[in-house]
Design a protein around this motif. Structure first.
Motif, short mmCIF file in Angstrom:
data_model
loop_
_atom_site.label_atom_id
_atom_site.label_comp_id
_atom_site.label_asym_id
_atom_site.label_seq_id
_atom_site.Cartn_x
_atom_site.Cartn_y
_atom_site.Cartn_z
N ARG A 160 -38.38 -25.77 -94.20
CA ARG A 160 -37.59 -24.59 -93.82
C ARG A 160 -36.22 -24.65 -94.49
NH1 ARG A 160 -41.69 -24.46 -90.68
NH2 ARG A 160 -42.11 -22.77 -89.24
N TYR A 161 -35.61 -25.85 -94.49
CA TYR A 161 -34.30 -26.00 -95.14
C TYR A 161 -34.39 -25.71 -96.63
CZ TYR A 161 -32.73 -28.43 -90.85
OH TYR A 161 -32.40 -28.76 -89.57
N LEU A 162 -35.42 -26.25 -97.28
CA LEU A 162 -35.59 -26.03 -98.72
C LEU A 162 -35.86 -24.56 -99.02
CD1 LEU A 162 -37.78 -29.16 -99.60
CD2 LEU A 162 -35.34 -28.83 -100.09
N GLN A 163 -36.68 -23.91 -98.20
CA GLN A 163 -37.01 -22.50 -98.42
C GLN A 163 -35.78 -21.60 -98.22
OE1 GLN A 163 -40.27 -22.31 -95.67
NE2 GLN A 163 -41.71 -23.22 -97.14
N SER A 164 -34.81 -22.08 -97.45
CA SER A 164 -33.59 -21.29 -97.25
C SER A 164 -32.58 -21.53 -98.38
CB SER A 164 -32.95 -21.61 -95.90
OG SER A 164 -32.34 -22.89 -95.93
N GLY A 165 -32.97 -22.37 -99.35
CA GLY A 165 -32.11 -22.62 -100.50
C GLY A 165 -31.23 -23.84 -100.39
N ALA A 166 -31.44 -24.68 -99.39
CA ALA A 166 -30.60 -25.87 -99.20
C ALA A 166 -30.71 -26.81 -100.40
CB ALA A 166 -31.01 -26.61 -97.94
N ASP A 167 -29.59 -27.37 -100.77
CA ASP A 167 -29.50 -28.38 -101.83
C ASP A 167 -29.50 -29.74 -101.15
OD1 ASP A 167 -28.91 -30.05 -103.95
OD2 ASP A 167 -26.98 -29.11 -104.42
N ILE A 168 -30.49 -30.57 -101.45
CA ILE A 168 -30.58 -31.87 -100.77
C ILE A 168 -29.60 -32.90 -101.33
CG2 ILE A 168 -32.97 -31.56 -100.08
CD1 ILE A 168 -33.55 -33.70 -102.37
N ARG A 169 -29.13 -32.68 -102.54
CA ARG A 169 -28.32 -33.72 -103.21
C ARG A 169 -27.14 -34.23 -102.38
NH1 ARG A 169 -27.65 -30.72 -108.81
NH2 ARG A 169 -27.40 -29.08 -107.27
N PRO A 170 -26.39 -33.37 -101.69
CA PRO A 170 -25.27 -33.91 -100.90
C PRO A 170 -25.71 -34.78 -99.71
CG PRO A 170 -25.06 -31.53 -101.17
CD PRO A 170 -26.41 -31.91 -101.67
N PHE A 171 -27.00 -34.73 -99.36
CA PHE A 171 -27.49 -35.43 -98.18
C PHE A 171 -28.19 -36.75 -98.51
CE2 PHE A 171 -27.38 -30.89 -97.21
CZ PHE A 171 -26.50 -30.90 -96.14
N ILE A 172 -28.33 -37.07 -99.78
CA ILE A 172 -29.03 -38.30 -100.16
C ILE A 172 -28.15 -39.50 -99.84
CG2 ILE A 172 -30.03 -39.63 -102.06
CD1 ILE A 172 -30.75 -36.93 -103.37
N ARG A 173 -28.73 -40.45 -99.13
CA ARG A 173 -28.05 -41.69 -98.75
C ARG A 173 -28.85 -42.87 -99.28
NH1 ARG A 173 -24.98 -38.25 -98.15
NH2 ARG A 173 -23.89 -37.58 -96.30
N THR A 174 -28.24 -44.04 -99.25
CA THR A 174 -28.90 -45.27 -99.69
C THR A 174 -28.86 -46.29 -98.57
OG1 THR A 174 -28.20 -44.84 -101.96
CG2 THR A 174 -28.87 -47.08 -101.43
N CYS A 175 -30.00 -46.90 -98.32
CA CYS A 175 -30.12 -47.96 -97.32
C CYS A 175 -30.39 -49.27 -98.04
CB CYS A 175 -31.27 -47.65 -96.36
SG CYS A 175 -31.60 -48.94 -95.15
#
Length: 178
Positions: free
Chosen positions: A159-174
């Motif tokens: 749903r987030y992707l279909q609304s045009g959300a950009d995932i790049r700012p949310f990428i984290r590293t563990c």
């Protein structure tokens, strides 16, 4: 990013260092393509609270595979694509603790995104609990069941992707090292 490995774990006790179930939902090209679920014998005690919450008990995992046996099956899923979880710090923490407890070498770090964190920015002012987001989007959920939770999280991400959300700012590293 064209592949996401959405996962959810259930735990046997408050230590959150072992899993009693894992559900994985694979998204490829913005579609759910594969799903995997198994109970896991945590080789640890169960707290009554966790058993009540998840419905998983020592009896139900008696003949289930241990984490190392499960890892052989899920490692290819976990190694492909970006990891995703709802409240990812919890799920990533359990995964890390299981890998360390069983001395399983994987990789030094894993990249992931958290759908709770995405939702807080994309949909401010509403609850971001998994069950509340499922109600908001009309997604079926059998809460605290790893297969249902991972599928619901995948549908929320879609749903987030279909609304045009950009995932790049949310990428984290563990870090997966000690």
């Amino acid at each position: 990013m064209s592949q996401f490995t959405v996962f959810d774990v259930e735990t046997p006790n408050r230590l959150n260092n072992r899993m009693s179930a894992i559900g994985i939902t694979i998204i490829e090209n913005e579609q759910i393509e594969k799903e995997f679920y198994t109970l896991v014998n945590p080789e640890a005690h169960f707290d009554p609270f966790n058993t009540m919450l998840t419905g998983i008990s020592e009896e139900s995992v008696r003949n289930a595979p241990s984490f190392p046996e499960v890892w052989e099956k899920i490692e290819p899923y976990m190694s492909d694509g970006l990891l995703v979880a709802h409240n990812a710090q919890f799920d990533m923490g359990v995964l890390k603790k299981c890998l360390l407890a069983y001395e399983i070498e994987w990789k030094p770090y894993a990249r992931y995104i958290c759908t709770v964190q995405m939702g807080r920015r994309l949909l401010p002012g509403i609850s971001h609990k998994l069950n509340d987001l499922c109600d908001y989007y009309g997604i079926a959920l059998d809460h605290h069941k790893a297969d249902s939770d991972s599928r619901a999280c995948a549908q929320i991400l879609l749903r987030y992707l279909q609304s045009g959300a950009d995932i790049r700012p949310f990428i984290r590293t563990c870090s997966l090292n000690r």
